[in-house]
Design an enzyme around this catalytic site. Structure first.
Site, PDB file in Angstrom:
ATOM      1  N   SER A  82       0.862  -1.178   0.000  1.00 45.10           N
ATOM      2  CA  SER A  82       0.000   0.000   0.000  1.00 45.10           C
ATOM      3  C   SER A  82       0.895   1.223   0.000  1.00 45.10           C
ATOM      4  O   SER A  82       2.062   1.146   0.416  1.00 45.10           O
ATOM      5  CB  SER A  82      -0.863  -0.012   1.266  1.00 45.10           C
ATOM      6  OG  SER A  82      -1.505   1.228   1.465  1.00 45.10           O
ATOM      7  N   TYR A 136      -1.754  -1.350  10.676  1.00 47.89           N
ATOM      8  CA  TYR A 136      -1.850  -1.579   9.236  1.00 47.89           C
ATOM      9  C   TYR A 136      -0.671  -0.942   8.516  1.00 47.89           C
ATOM     10  O   TYR A 136      -0.009  -1.591   7.701  1.00 47.89           O
ATOM     11  CB  TYR A 136      -3.172  -1.030   8.697  1.00 47.89           C
ATOM     12  CG  TYR A 136      -3.263  -1.135   7.197  1.00 47.89           C
ATOM     13  CD1 TYR A 136      -3.536  -2.359   6.593  1.00 47.89           C
ATOM     14  CD2 TYR A 136      -3.071  -0.028   6.379  1.00 47.89           C
ATOM     15  CE1 TYR A 136      -3.599  -2.472   5.215  1.00 47.89           C
ATOM     16  CE2 TYR A 136      -3.142  -0.129   4.993  1.00 47.89           C
ATOM     17  CZ  TYR A 136      -3.402  -1.356   4.421  1.00 47.89           C
ATOM     18  OH  TYR A 136      -3.466  -1.456   3.056  1.00 47.89           O
TER      19      TYR A 136
END
Length: 190
Positions: free
Chosen positions: A131, A144
Site C-alpha cells: 500500500s 496496518y
C-alpha cells in the site's frame, strides 16, 4: 502458466484474478469466503482451483503451500490483508494480532516457501500487495501502516538479493492508495 492469489474473493485480489484469467493464466484462489470462491470458480474462463482458508490461522499458510506445491505455480500474488482503525491504545489487541498474522506472517511464509521453489526453477513471479501506507506513518491505522511497511521493505530486500544473483525470478510490490473495496468496511472506517 498458473497463479496463486490470496484474498481473491473481492477488491484487488478479485480484479487480479479476472485480469490473469483474461490472459489465459490458470488460477488457484484462496480466501475466507468459500461461496465467493465457488462463484468465481464457476465464472472465470480458465481452469480454477479453490481452497477456502483464513490466513490468520497459524497453520493456514503451510496448508496452502502444501495444497499448491506440486501444481507448478508460476506466480504468487500475496494480496490478503486488512486494516484496523482507531487509536493504538483503543483498538482490540486480538484483531491487531490477526492483522499481523495475515498481513505479515502469512505473506512472509508464502513468499519464502514459493521463492525457494522459484529459485530452484530459476523462474517465477511474486507480487506482494502492499500500500502507499507502506511508505508513511499512519495515525489511527498504526498496525496496518506498520504491516505494509514490512511488506515493502521485505520485498525490496528480496528484489536486491535476486538482482545480485542475476536470477530470472522477480518480486514486485503493488502500492495502491485508497481503493473502493471492502477494506474500509472491515477496518471500521466510513
Amino acid at each position: 502458466m498458473k497463479a496463486l492469489i490470496t484474498g481473491a474473493t473481492s477488491g484487488i485480489g478479485k480484479a487480479i484474478a479476472q485480469e490473469l484469467s483474461r490472459r489465459g493464466v490458470s488460477l488457484i484462489l484462496t480466501g475466507r469466503n468459500e461461496n465467493a470462491l465457488l462463484q468465481m470458480q464457476e465464472t472465470l474462463p480458465v481452469h480454477t482451483e479453490i481452497i477456502a482458508l483464513d490466513l490468520a490461522e497459524n497453520q493456514a499458510p503451510f496448508t496452502l503451500y502444501e495444497f499448491c506445491k506440486n501444481k507448478h505455480v508460476d506466480i504468487l500474488v500475496n494480496n490478503a490483508g486488512f486494516g484496523v482503525f482507531g487509536e493504538f491504545t483503543e483498538t482490540a489487541l486480538q484483531e491487531e494480532l490477526e492483522l499481523l498474522q495475515v498481513n505479515v506472517r502469512a505473506l512472509h511464509i508464502l513468499t519464502k516457501l514459493f521463492l525457494r521453489d522459484f529459485k530452484k526453477r530459476n523462474f517465477g513471479r511474486i507480487l506482494n500487495v502492499a500500500s502507499s501506507a507502506g511508505f508513511l506513518t499512519g495515525p489511527l491505522f498504526s498496525s496496518y501502516y506498520a504491516s505494509k511497511n514490512y511488506v515493502v521493505r521485505l520485498s525490496l530486500a528480496i528484489a536486491e538479493e535476486l538482482r545480485r544473483e542475476k536470477s530470472r525470478v522477480t518480486i514486485s510490490i503493488l502500492c495502491p492508495g485508497p481503493v473502493d473495496t471492502g477494506f474500509n468496511d472491515r477496518a471500521g472506517v466510513q
